[in-house]
Design a protein around this motif. Sequence first.
Motif, PDB file in Angstrom:
ATOM      1  N   TYR A 121      -5.983   4.100   0.228  1.00 31.95           N
ATOM      2  CA  TYR A 121      -5.585   4.293  -1.171  1.00 31.95           C
ATOM      3  C   TYR A 121      -6.391   5.418  -1.810  1.00 31.95           C
ATOM      4  O   TYR A 121      -5.835   6.304  -2.475  1.00 31.95           O
ATOM      5  CB  TYR A 121      -5.776   2.986  -1.939  1.00 31.95           C
TER       6      TYR A 121
ATOM      7  N   SER B  91       0.438   7.028  -6.433  1.00 24.77           N
ATOM      8  CA  SER B  91      -0.803   7.780  -6.604  1.00 24.77           C
ATOM      9  C   SER B  91      -0.592   9.261  -6.323  1.00 24.77           C
ATOM     10  O   SER B  91      -1.080  10.128  -7.063  1.00 24.77           O
ATOM     11  CB  SER B  91      -1.876   7.211  -5.672  1.00 24.77           C
TER      12      SER B  91
ATOM     13  N   VAL C 150      -4.166  -3.713  -4.342  1.00 26.67           N
ATOM     14  CA  VAL C 150      -4.545  -3.543  -2.935  1.00 26.67           C
ATOM     15  C   VAL C 150      -5.563  -4.609  -2.530  1.00 26.67           C
ATOM     16  O   VAL C 150      -5.469  -5.210  -1.450  1.00 26.67           O
ATOM     17  CB  VAL C 150      -5.107  -2.128  -2.700  1.00 26.67           C
TER      18      VAL C 150
ATOM     19  N   SER D  27      -3.917  -0.343  -9.608  1.00 26.17           N
ATOM     20  CA  SER D  27      -3.729  -0.005  -8.195  1.00 26.17           C
ATOM     21  C   SER D  27      -4.742  -0.692  -7.285  1.00 26.17           C
ATOM     22  O   SER D  27      -4.377  -1.381  -6.325  1.00 26.17           O
ATOM     23  CB  SER D  27      -3.811   1.514  -8.015  1.00 26.17           C
TER      24      SER D  27
ATOM     25  N   LEU E 248       0.828  -1.205   0.000  1.00 29.43           N
ATOM     26  CA  LEU E 248       0.000   0.000   0.000  1.00 29.43           C
ATOM     27  C   LEU E 248       0.864   1.257   0.000  1.00 29.43           C
ATOM     28  O   LEU E 248       0.503   2.263  -0.629  1.00 29.43           O
ATOM     29  CB  LEU E 248      -0.927  -0.005   1.216  1.00 29.43           C
TER      30      LEU E 248
ATOM     31  N   CYS F 125       0.309   4.115  -2.775  1.00 31.54           N
ATOM     32  CA  CYS F 125      -0.053   5.477  -2.374  1.00 31.54           C
ATOM     33  C   CYS F 125       1.000   6.485  -2.821  1.00 31.54           C
ATOM     34  O   CYS F 125       0.661   7.607  -3.225  1.00 31.54           O
ATOM     35  CB  CYS F 125      -0.241   5.548  -0.859  1.00 31.54           C
TER      36      CYS F 125
END
Length: 509
Positions: A160, A40, A144, A140, A33, A37
């Motif tokens: 997320y 992202s 997750v 993504s 994660l 993240c």
Amino acid sequence: MRFSGASRQQDGSNVREAEGSERERVRYAWRLLSVVCLASLMSGINVSSLNIALPAIVAGLDAGPVGASWILLSFQLTHVTLLIFFGRLADVFGRRTMYLTGVGLFTAASLLAGAAPDVGLLIACRVLQAAGAAMLMTNSAALVTAAFPRRMLGQGLGIYMASFSLAQMLGPTVGGLVTTEWGWRWTLLLNVPIGIVCLLWGLRVMERVPRSGEPLRLDPAGNLLVVLGLGGLLVALSQGGSGDWLHPLVVAGAIAFLVAVPVFLLVEKRVAAPVVDVRLFSEPVVGIGVLAGFLGTMSRFAVVLLMGLYFQAVQGDTPSEAGLKVLPIAIASIVSAPGAGLVLRWVRARTVAVVASTVSLAGLVLLLAVIDVDTPYPLLITAVVVIGLGSGAFVPANSTAMLQDVRPDRLGITNAVRLMAQSCGVTISTALSLMLIGLPLPPDLRAHVLEGSLSRVSPDALDGLITGFRWTFGLMAVMSVLCVLASLVGRQAGRGVPGPRAAVTDLEE
């Protein structure tokens, strides 16, 4: 007794082994994660920061209005075209491989974009950036979901999704500050060290997953028609911003769009693995939900871009000042989204969607009424905060209203269609906004709007620019009215359909 004691010891050993395996899985999930993240945040901040940095980029590269538009549109067109394509490739070649390739491509493209000597090369690099971002976006949530135990999945996905909200909030402010202090190129070059860290950490953390062994099923004709249709529309709109609606590019783009759309619908009905499963639209709840999502995005997405241009081109603010001034829009959206999630526990999602879209409409009407050359900041920010509150609540409510009634075996493809429709709304909204705001001005002044320098170059032309802003916000208000109507129709269509995934209490009956 000895046998019983040995059995208990064996059972205890199995329990400890299972607990150890569970703890290790959770540790791995949190490490994965952190990779997702970080990537992202990198891609999200970059996308939203360029909305504020655009005037500095246009001035630095001496880009005309068409080139300036395509700095943003090239990314959006590529992204929407490749989302489903890369999702299918990941199913065959592995999500780890696809994801890390996306991180590497986005990082390398950012380095090249930051060094681009002219607008043409910058646009080419933005296409590469978009391809990398599509590889990240399409994988993504799946990564997750696969990593977290079921009991913790909501927590993992929530964090997320929060990284997207944080990127949306930080992007304009970071973009403005970096552009003012270091120059626009650093809004792109800052991705490089972050991307390298993310890539190295991902290589170390992410487990190799066996390939699915499924045959690769693509829809090349569908993807090509999306590019021709949406690309043709964007070419027509961006070139039409010059005021010459009979320009060969405008005519060719319009023809490409008008031909590609019906052909696309025919092709998608006949292929085994369509880009868009058009049969979904025969289900009223899904069709209306997708339409409402598209209209909602059309009516609200470009607000940050437009207000950033307004503060720089009309009120003469620096990029950092403009970035700070638009920050409340993102904060309002971030606050209202989880608030809507709580309300959805007691109120039907379709009811929340209707209320949220109406709130956004009220904000747009207020903004349309008050915007002028010297409108006080408190009035402007009140309007855009209302828009942000409605927008933040509408997205989860409309998504829930649509997806909760979908059969589990069709949930994935329905969500993909929803995301693609919203991405199309983002792209078309950007193109329309950049075209409309400059139309009332003489052609020789339109470039100064996107440079953010009109207030210094020709103060007398600001009234014309305000007319352009009013046209744009007026069109967005019309789209918002249609969004409210679609949400109302969806509310009626969904009555009495609890759906296999419904989890809200019906308080409206």
